[in-house]
Design a protein around this motif. Structure first.
Motif, PDB file in Angstrom:
ATOM      1  N   LYS A  49       0.821  -1.212   0.000  1.00 33.73           N
ATOM      2  CA  LYS A  49       0.000   0.000   0.000  1.00 33.73           C
ATOM      3  C   LYS A  49       0.858   1.266   0.000  1.00 33.73           C
ATOM      4  N   ILE A  50       2.064   1.189   0.538  1.00 34.29           N
ATOM      5  CA  ILE A  50       2.949   2.356   0.534  1.00 34.29           C
ATOM      6  C   ILE A  50       3.402   2.683  -0.883  1.00 34.29           C
ATOM      7  N   ILE A  51       3.728   1.668  -1.681  1.00 34.67           N
ATOM      8  CA  ILE A  51       4.291   1.930  -3.016  1.00 34.67           C
ATOM      9  C   ILE A  51       3.237   2.215  -4.083  1.00 34.67           C
ATOM     10  N   LEU A  52       2.019   1.747  -3.892  1.00 34.68           N
ATOM     11  CA  LEU A  52       1.005   1.852  -4.955  1.00 34.68           C
ATOM     12  C   LEU A  52       0.838   3.256  -5.541  1.00 34.68           C
ATOM     13  N   PRO A  53       0.762   4.316  -4.738  1.00 33.51           N
ATOM     14  CA  PRO A  53       0.568   5.643  -5.334  1.00 33.51           C
ATOM     15  C   PRO A  53       1.762   6.136  -6.159  1.00 33.51           C
TER      16      PRO A  53
END
Length: 130
Positions: A49-53
């Protein structure tokens, strides 16, 4: 990879422990508590979830390593919250510290390494078994 990802960023997921998350082999439940396999899955998910954006259209995150310690059990219906904190960012390598907690406190700790690569490269690696 888009700019803006910074050390200290966090992401969390919360899951209620279900029988599908119990420790089991070949469909046989070993004990009716949250399995280490499920904890690792949730640790990777919170870290993702940290890398997705920050992923560009042609990029994807790929697991590079997971180390963890399962400290305490968590039974059916228990709410488990897993929080990942970005601790290191080196080029396309993202390292997160991860903690798993239930209503009684800390149940697991770990570290997840993700590598951001072009999807095309990941697909080639999978086809060739590289």
């Amino acid at each position: 990879m888009k700019s803006g990802m910074m050390v200290g960023q966090t992401a969390s997921i919360t899951a209620a422990v279900t029988p599908e998350m119990f420790a089991q082999f070949d469909g046989e439940v070993v004990h009716p508590v949250y399995s280490t396999v499920s904890m690792v899955y949730h640790m990777e998910w919170a870290s993702r979830k940290i890398i997705l954006p920050y992923l560009e259209e042609g990029e994807e995150g790929m697991g590079g390593a997971v180390s963890m310690k399962h400290i305490a059990p968590s039974g059916e219906g228990t709410s488990v919250t897993i929080t990942a904190t970005l601790t290191e960012l080196r080029s396309n390598v993202v390292i997160t510290k991860v903690e798993a907690r239930n209503e009684n406190g800390l149940i697991g700790v770990g570290e997840v390494k993700q590598v951001i690569l072009p999807k095309e490269k990941i697909n080639r690696m999978g086809q060739k078994g590289e």
